[in-house]
Design a protein around this motif. Structure first.
Motif, PDB file in Angstrom:
ATOM      1  N   ALA A   1      50.865  36.154  56.438  1.00  0.00           N
ATOM      2  CA  ALA A   1      50.050  36.987  57.324  1.00  0.00           C
ATOM      3  C   ALA A   1      49.342  36.131  58.371  1.00  0.00           C
ATOM      4  O   ALA A   1      49.310  36.466  59.560  1.00  0.00           O
ATOM      5  CB  ALA A   1      49.036  37.784  56.514  1.00  0.00           C
ATOM      6  N   VAL A   2      48.773  34.998  57.917  1.00  0.00           N
ATOM      7  CA  VAL A   2      48.049  34.126  58.844  1.00  0.00           C
ATOM      8  C   VAL A   2      49.011  33.530  59.872  1.00  0.00           C
ATOM      9  O   VAL A   2      48.728  33.520  61.079  1.00  0.00           O
ATOM     10  CB  VAL A   2      47.313  33.010  58.068  1.00  0.00           C
ATOM     11  CG1 VAL A   2      46.829  31.922  59.018  1.00  0.00           C
ATOM     12  CG2 VAL A   2      46.144  33.598  57.293  1.00  0.00           C
TER      13      VAL A   2
ATOM     14  N   GLY B   1      42.459  41.531  56.482  1.00  0.00           N
ATOM     15  CA  GLY B   1      43.364  42.668  56.357  1.00  0.00           C
ATOM     16  C   GLY B   1      44.025  42.705  54.996  1.00  0.00           C
ATOM     17  O   GLY B   1      44.140  43.766  54.370  1.00  0.00           O
ATOM     18  N   PHE B   2      44.427  41.543  54.507  1.00  0.00           N
ATOM     19  CA  PHE B   2      45.054  41.483  53.186  1.00  0.00           C
ATOM     20  C   PHE B   2      44.114  42.023  52.115  1.00  0.00           C
ATOM     21  O   PHE B   2      44.484  42.857  51.287  1.00  0.00           O
ATOM     22  CB  PHE B   2      45.442  40.043  52.857  1.00  0.00           C
ATOM     23  CG  PHE B   2      45.965  39.877  51.458  1.00  0.00           C
ATOM     24  CD1 PHE B   2      47.294  40.154  51.168  1.00  0.00           C
ATOM     25  CD2 PHE B   2      45.124  39.462  50.430  1.00  0.00           C
ATOM     26  CE1 PHE B   2      47.773  40.016  49.880  1.00  0.00           C
ATOM     27  CE2 PHE B   2      45.604  39.332  49.135  1.00  0.00           C
ATOM     28  CZ  PHE B   2      46.931  39.605  48.853  1.00  0.00           C
ATOM     29  N   TRP B   3      42.865  41.567  52.125  1.00  0.00           N
ATOM     30  CA  TRP B   3      41.928  41.983  51.073  1.00  0.00           C
ATOM     31  C   TRP B   3      41.491  43.429  51.248  1.00  0.00           C
ATOM     32  O   TRP B   3      41.269  44.126  50.259  1.00  0.00           O
ATOM     33  CB  TRP B   3      40.729  41.031  51.025  1.00  0.00           C
ATOM     34  CG  TRP B   3      41.159  39.702  50.477  1.00  0.00           C
ATOM     35  CD1 TRP B   3      41.350  38.554  51.165  1.00  0.00           C
ATOM     36  CD2 TRP B   3      41.530  39.420  49.123  1.00  0.00           C
ATOM     37  NE1 TRP B   3      41.816  37.568  50.351  1.00  0.00           N
ATOM     38  CE2 TRP B   3      41.935  38.063  49.085  1.00  0.00           C
ATOM     39  CE3 TRP B   3      41.588  40.181  47.946  1.00  0.00           C
ATOM     40  CZ2 TRP B   3      42.372  37.449  47.915  1.00  0.00           C
ATOM     41  CZ3 TRP B   3      42.012  39.560  46.777  1.00  0.00           C
ATOM     42  CH2 TRP B   3      42.395  38.212  46.762  1.00  0.00           C
ATOM     43  N   ALA B   4      41.406  43.876  52.485  1.00  0.00           N
ATOM     44  CA  ALA B   4      41.075  45.291  52.711  1.00  0.00           C
ATOM     45  C   ALA B   4      42.191  46.172  52.156  1.00  0.00           C
ATOM     46  O   ALA B   4      41.927  47.175  51.480  1.00  0.00           O
ATOM     47  CB  ALA B   4      40.873  45.553  54.202  1.00  0.00           C
ATOM     48  N   ALA B   5      43.437  45.769  52.401  1.00  0.00           N
ATOM     49  CA  ALA B   5      44.568  46.538  51.886  1.00  0.00           C
ATOM     50  C   ALA B   5      44.553  46.548  50.361  1.00  0.00           C
ATOM     51  O   ALA B   5      44.814  47.580  49.730  1.00  0.00           O
ATOM     52  CB  ALA B   5      45.872  45.934  52.405  1.00  0.00           C
TER      53      ALA B   5
ATOM     54  N   ALA C   1      41.934  46.281  48.484  1.00  0.00           N
ATOM     55  CA  ALA C   1      40.806  47.085  48.002  1.00  0.00           C
ATOM     56  C   ALA C   1      41.112  48.579  48.040  1.00  0.00           C
ATOM     57  O   ALA C   1      40.727  49.314  47.141  1.00  0.00           O
ATOM     58  CB  ALA C   1      39.558  46.770  48.821  1.00  0.00           C
ATOM     59  N   ILE C   2      41.779  49.025  49.090  1.00  0.00           N
ATOM     60  CA  ILE C   2      42.011  50.468  49.203  1.00  0.00           C
ATOM     61  C   ILE C   2      43.467  50.837  48.961  1.00  0.00           C
ATOM     62  O   ILE C   2      43.864  51.970  49.199  1.00  0.00           O
ATOM     63  CB  ILE C   2      41.571  51.000  50.596  1.00  0.00           C
ATOM     64  CG1 ILE C   2      42.343  50.275  51.702  1.00  0.00           C
ATOM     65  CG2 ILE C   2      40.068  50.839  50.793  1.00  0.00           C
ATOM     66  CD1 ILE C   2      42.142  50.879  53.067  1.00  0.00           C
ATOM     67  N   ASP C   3      44.250  49.856  48.493  1.00  0.00           N
ATOM     68  CA  ASP C   3      45.640  50.095  48.146  1.00  0.00           C
ATOM     69  C   ASP C   3      46.406  50.721  49.311  1.00  0.00           C
ATOM     70  O   ASP C   3      46.953  51.820  49.201  1.00  0.00           O
ATOM     71  CB  ASP C   3      45.729  51.012  46.916  1.00  0.00           C
ATOM     72  CG  ASP C   3      47.158  51.039  46.387  1.00  0.00           C
ATOM     73  OD1 ASP C   3      47.911  50.087  46.687  1.00  0.00           O
ATOM     74  OD2 ASP C   3      47.511  52.016  45.699  1.00  0.00           O
ATOM     75  N   ALA C   4      46.402  50.008  50.451  1.00  0.00           N
ATOM     76  CA  ALA C   4      47.082  50.530  51.644  1.00  0.00           C
ATOM     77  C   ALA C   4      48.033  49.475  52.190  1.00  0.00           C
ATOM     78  O   ALA C   4      48.132  48.373  51.645  1.00  0.00           O
ATOM     79  CB  ALA C   4      46.054  50.914  52.697  1.00  0.00           C
ATOM     80  N   SER C   5      48.705  49.823  53.292  1.00  0.00           N
ATOM     81  CA  SER C   5      49.654  48.905  53.913  1.00  0.00           C
ATOM     82  C   SER C   5      48.945  47.642  54.412  1.00  0.00           C
ATOM     83  O   SER C   5      47.905  47.720  55.076  1.00  0.00           O
ATOM     84  CB  SER C   5      50.343  49.606  55.082  1.00  0.00           C
ATOM     85  OG  SER C   5      50.565  48.703  56.143  1.00  0.00           O
ATOM     86  N   ILE C   6      49.510  46.497  54.057  1.00  0.00           N
ATOM     87  CA  ILE C   6      48.882  45.237  54.473  1.00  0.00           C
ATOM     88  C   ILE C   6      48.947  45.073  55.987  1.00  0.00           C
ATOM     89  O   ILE C   6      47.964  44.710  56.633  1.00  0.00           O
ATOM     90  CB  ILE C   6      49.568  44.044  53.776  1.00  0.00           C
ATOM     91  CG1 ILE C   6      49.361  44.143  52.262  1.00  0.00           C
ATOM     92  CG2 ILE C   6      49.010  42.725  54.297  1.00  0.00           C
ATOM     93  CD1 ILE C   6      50.132  43.106  51.475  1.00  0.00           C
ATOM     94  N   ALA C   7      50.126  45.349  56.559  1.00  0.00           N
ATOM     95  CA  ALA C   7      50.271  45.196  58.011  1.00  0.00           C
ATOM     96  C   ALA C   7      49.287  46.108  58.745  1.00  0.00           C
ATOM     97  O   ALA C   7      48.637  45.716  59.711  1.00  0.00           O
ATOM     98  CB  ALA C   7      51.698  45.514  58.428  1.00  0.00           C
ATOM     99  N   GLY C   8      49.167  47.328  58.258  1.00  0.00           N
ATOM    100  CA  GLY C   8      48.233  48.277  58.876  1.00  0.00           C
ATOM    101  C   GLY C   8      46.806  47.764  58.799  1.00  0.00           C
ATOM    102  O   GLY C   8      46.051  47.832  59.779  1.00  0.00           O
ATOM    103  N   SER C   9      46.423  47.223  57.653  1.00  0.00           N
ATOM    104  CA  SER C   9      45.065  46.703  57.511  1.00  0.00           C
ATOM    105  C   SER C   9      44.824  45.503  58.417  1.00  0.00           C
ATOM    106  O   SER C   9      43.733  45.338  58.967  1.00  0.00           O
ATOM    107  CB  SER C   9      44.797  46.273  56.073  1.00  0.00           C
ATOM    108  OG  SER C   9      45.072  47.310  55.194  1.00  0.00           O
ATOM    109  N   MET C  10      45.861  44.648  58.555  1.00  0.00           N
ATOM    110  CA  MET C  10      45.703  43.490  59.444  1.00  0.00           C
ATOM    111  C   MET C  10      45.409  43.945  60.868  1.00  0.00           C
ATOM    112  O   MET C  10      44.519  43.429  61.544  1.00  0.00           O
ATOM    113  CB  MET C  10      46.976  42.636  59.436  1.00  0.00           C
ATOM    114  CG  MET C  10      47.125  41.765  58.201  1.00  0.00           C
ATOM    115  SD  MET C  10      48.801  41.091  58.070  1.00  0.00           S
ATOM    116  CE  MET C  10      48.896  40.062  59.530  1.00  0.00           C
TER     117      MET C  10
END
Lengths: 261, 370
Positions: free
Chosen positions: B12-13, B246-250, B252-261
């Motif tokens: 991701a980074v 974004g990775f950790w937000a995804a 936490a809420i069990d969502a798409s990693i790319a979307g959170s990034m």
């Protein structure tokens, strides 16, 4: 001074039968112009006369429909190093994240060529150029913080570090304060004194006589060109600007016929 | 944290930083939307190349996709040059055409392979680590991590080597051309770089979110600095921050990693927009409030000076009368007086009378003359 094979000095710029068109719309029609080395030349004419286009055509920035341009007797691309260009101040984005010194350093890029970076020597030259235009205190300033006159002086400094012998300037006096105007005129005269050639697109007709030796009066066609005394006449200006232009009164420095005592 | 988590975050980074670097010049060259066009139309290159080689991991795919990206730029410019449409319209016409062709081809002929529409739009960074790069039986890590690392290095090297050419052609294309640096060559070279980056990032984050990673970090960085080198480094740092957050937000809420990034990149930009020290919205509001107070203070001092020593001074120069005479609210009047008092320009006398100090008197005279 660069001489041609016959020994006579080559003209700084020689334009023959130049036509430039955008689409089918001609912006310059069959232009002939000779600019001698060591002269200060003004290009004047109404809006849309093609003044900027003429300079850009010399620099090969716009395609030519016909005609020939030579700089010091050579095609422009061979004489590139001899020519400095000062575009209109409004043609760039002054919010660009960079400093005054950095903009002036861009003047050295042409000499450096691809990939090589400016070094200590270029930095020193850039500082000297800034001193010449009275802007050395602003070297580290962000360019968005400059006034219009200061921006113009930075552009002038950038042209100075190009170490050119022909300077093409697009409206260097546009919207500048009196102090900047004086500083620019001084620099132009210094350039002439060392034999350089300066060509300015110029708007203020009332200063043509004071600042320049030669003038080219343009309105799509070349109306007149030559020494200011000969070419800068009421009649030529009327031809370029149209008949009813009251601001012409007295501008040329000649008495209007019939107005004398 | 498992190895898998580490690998995903690393990828991701790398993706985010690789996107942000060319993004700086996209923003400066006002080509932000071009990145959106490129990231969509490269899909056509990927699909066509896939039909040709029948292998999703073939390097030819990267090449073909990059070529489609550059072709997009050329088509947009050709359409714009006809002078029948504006540039934004040209962008909006070209990339949907290429993208829809790709979508139709996938739906019709490639529905059973891994190229499905969800993956195209959002990528699948979470699955990337499962495709490993193995050389001679040795596991070297996720394949897309290697690809992206190569692209990141390519971006760094290209920006470093052509730094001055990119800078001068971005700031003043006319000067660059007059000096012999072909702006067209630089432009297409740079757009090629953007295309390669978009192709690499496509696998991880899909075609829609690439644009967020390319544009949001540089746009935020531009609010925080006015030095180009700082802007580049800061863009990379903000991109990396968005990726990890974004990775950790995804998670936490069990969502798409790319979307959170992409969402985090947006949050970072919003924070910069609001709180940037100079150009932020909050700084602007505070500056205007301060200017208003400063002007009010000057008005008050001029008022006091005008009535000083006159018969009406007792009435006019009275704290309680400011509301009446200067039409200020009691609260605003108190703030202005306190401000002037703190600056040693006036003093409060018994009975609510206001008097200029010698310093204040001088300042008021000075302001009136100017």
């Amino acid at each position: 001074m660069i001489r041609s094979e016959s020994g006579a000095p080559a003209p700084a710029i020689e334009v023959n039968d130049l036509t430039v068109a955008y689409g089918e719309q001609p912006v310059l029609w069959d232009i002939d112009l000779t600019i001698r080395q060591g002269s200060l030349t003004a290009i004047v004419g109404p809006n849309g006369a093609g003044k900027t286009t003429l300079i850009k055509a010399v620099l090969e920035l716009v395609p030519r429909a016909a005609g020939r341009v030579e700089v010091l007797g050579r095609p422009y691309r061979e004489a590139r190093g001899e020519v400095a260009y000062v575009p209109q101040r409004g043609s760039v984005d002054w919010d660009f994240p960079t400093s005054v010194l950095d903009v002036v350093l861009m003047g050295t890029y042409g000499r450096l060529g691809w990939i090589r970076r400016p070094g200590r020597r270029e930095r020193r030259e850039a500082m000297e150029a800034l001193e010449k235009v009275g802007m050395e205190a602003f070297a580290d300033r962000q360019i968005s913080q400059l006034s219009g006159g200061q921006q113009q002086r930075v552009f002038l400094a950038r042209a100075l570090v190009q170490e050119a012998r022909i300077h093409l300037m697009d409206e260097p006096f546009q919207g500048v304060d009196a102090r900047t105007e004086k500083a620019i005129v001084e620099v132009l005269r210094e350039l002439r004194a060392r034999g350089d050639t300066v060509v300015c697109v110029h708007h203020a007709l009332q200063t043509v006589r004071e600042y320049f030796d030669e003038v080219a009066i343009l309105n799509v066609r070349m109306i007149a060109a030559g020494p200011v005394d000969e070419a800068f006449t009421e009649q030529n200006l009327r031809l370029a600007y149209g008949g009813r232009v009251p601001f012409l009164q007295g501008v040329t420095g000649f008495e209007v016929p019939g107005d004398g005592p | 944290m498992s190895t898998l988590d580490v690998e995903i975050q690393l990828l991701a980074v790398v993706v985010a930083v690789a996107c942000a670097l060319p993004g700086v010049f996209l923003v400066l060259r006002r080509l932000a939307l071009m990145s959106d066009a490129i990231s969509h139309s490269i899909l056509l290159g990927i699909v066509l190349a896939f039909f040709w080689v029948q292998d999703l991991a073939h390097p030819f795919l990267v090449l073909a996709a990059t070529a489609t990206g550059v072709l997009t730029v050329a088509l947009v410019e050709a359409l714009h040059r006809t002078r029948r449409v504006k540039e934004d319209a040209a962008i909006a016409l070209v990339f949907p055409a290429l993208f829809s062709m790709a979508v139709l081809l996938i739906a019709r002929y490639a529905g059973d392979v891994h190229l499905d529409v969800d993956a195209v739009l959002l990528g699948e960074i979470a699955f990337s680590p499962f495709r490993r790069l193995e050389v001679a039986g040795m596991d070297l890590g996720p394949r897309s991590l290697w690809l992206m690392a190569v692209i990141l290095v390519l971006n760094i090297v290209a920006l470093a080597v052509f730094w001055k050419e990119l800078k001068v052609s971005t700031f003043d294309a006319g000067l660059a051309a007059a000096m012999g640096f072909s702006p067209a060559l630089i432009h297409y070279g740079f757009m090629g770089l953007v295309s390669v980056t978009a192709v690499g990032a496509f696998d991880a984050v899909g075609s829609i979110l690439v644009v967020a990673l390319m544009i949001a970090p540089p746009a935020a960085a531009w609010l925080l600095t006015d030095r180009l080198p700082v802007m580049v480094v800061l863009s990379g740092a903000l991109a990396a921050l968005s990726a990890v957050a974004g990775f950790w937000a995804a998670r936490a809420i069990d969502a798409s990693i790319a979307g959170s990034m992409a969402a985090m990149a947006g949050v970072v930009f919003l924070a910069a927009l609001l709180f940037a020290p100079d150009r932020g919205v909050v700084a602007g509001v505070r500056r205007r409030a301060r200017q208003r107070l400063d002007f009010a203070r000057t008005m008050l001092m001029v008022h006091l000076l005008n009535h000083e020593g006159s018969a009406r001074a007792r009435v006019e120069n009275q704290m309680d009368h400011l509301q009446e005479h200067l039409r200020w609210s009691p609260e605003f009047a108190r703030r202005v007086v306190r401000r002037a008092e703190r600056q040693g320009l006036l003093e409060r006398r018994p009975g609510g009378r206001l008097r200029l100090t010698p310093l204040g008197r001088e300042e008021a005279r000075h302001r009136m003359v100017r």
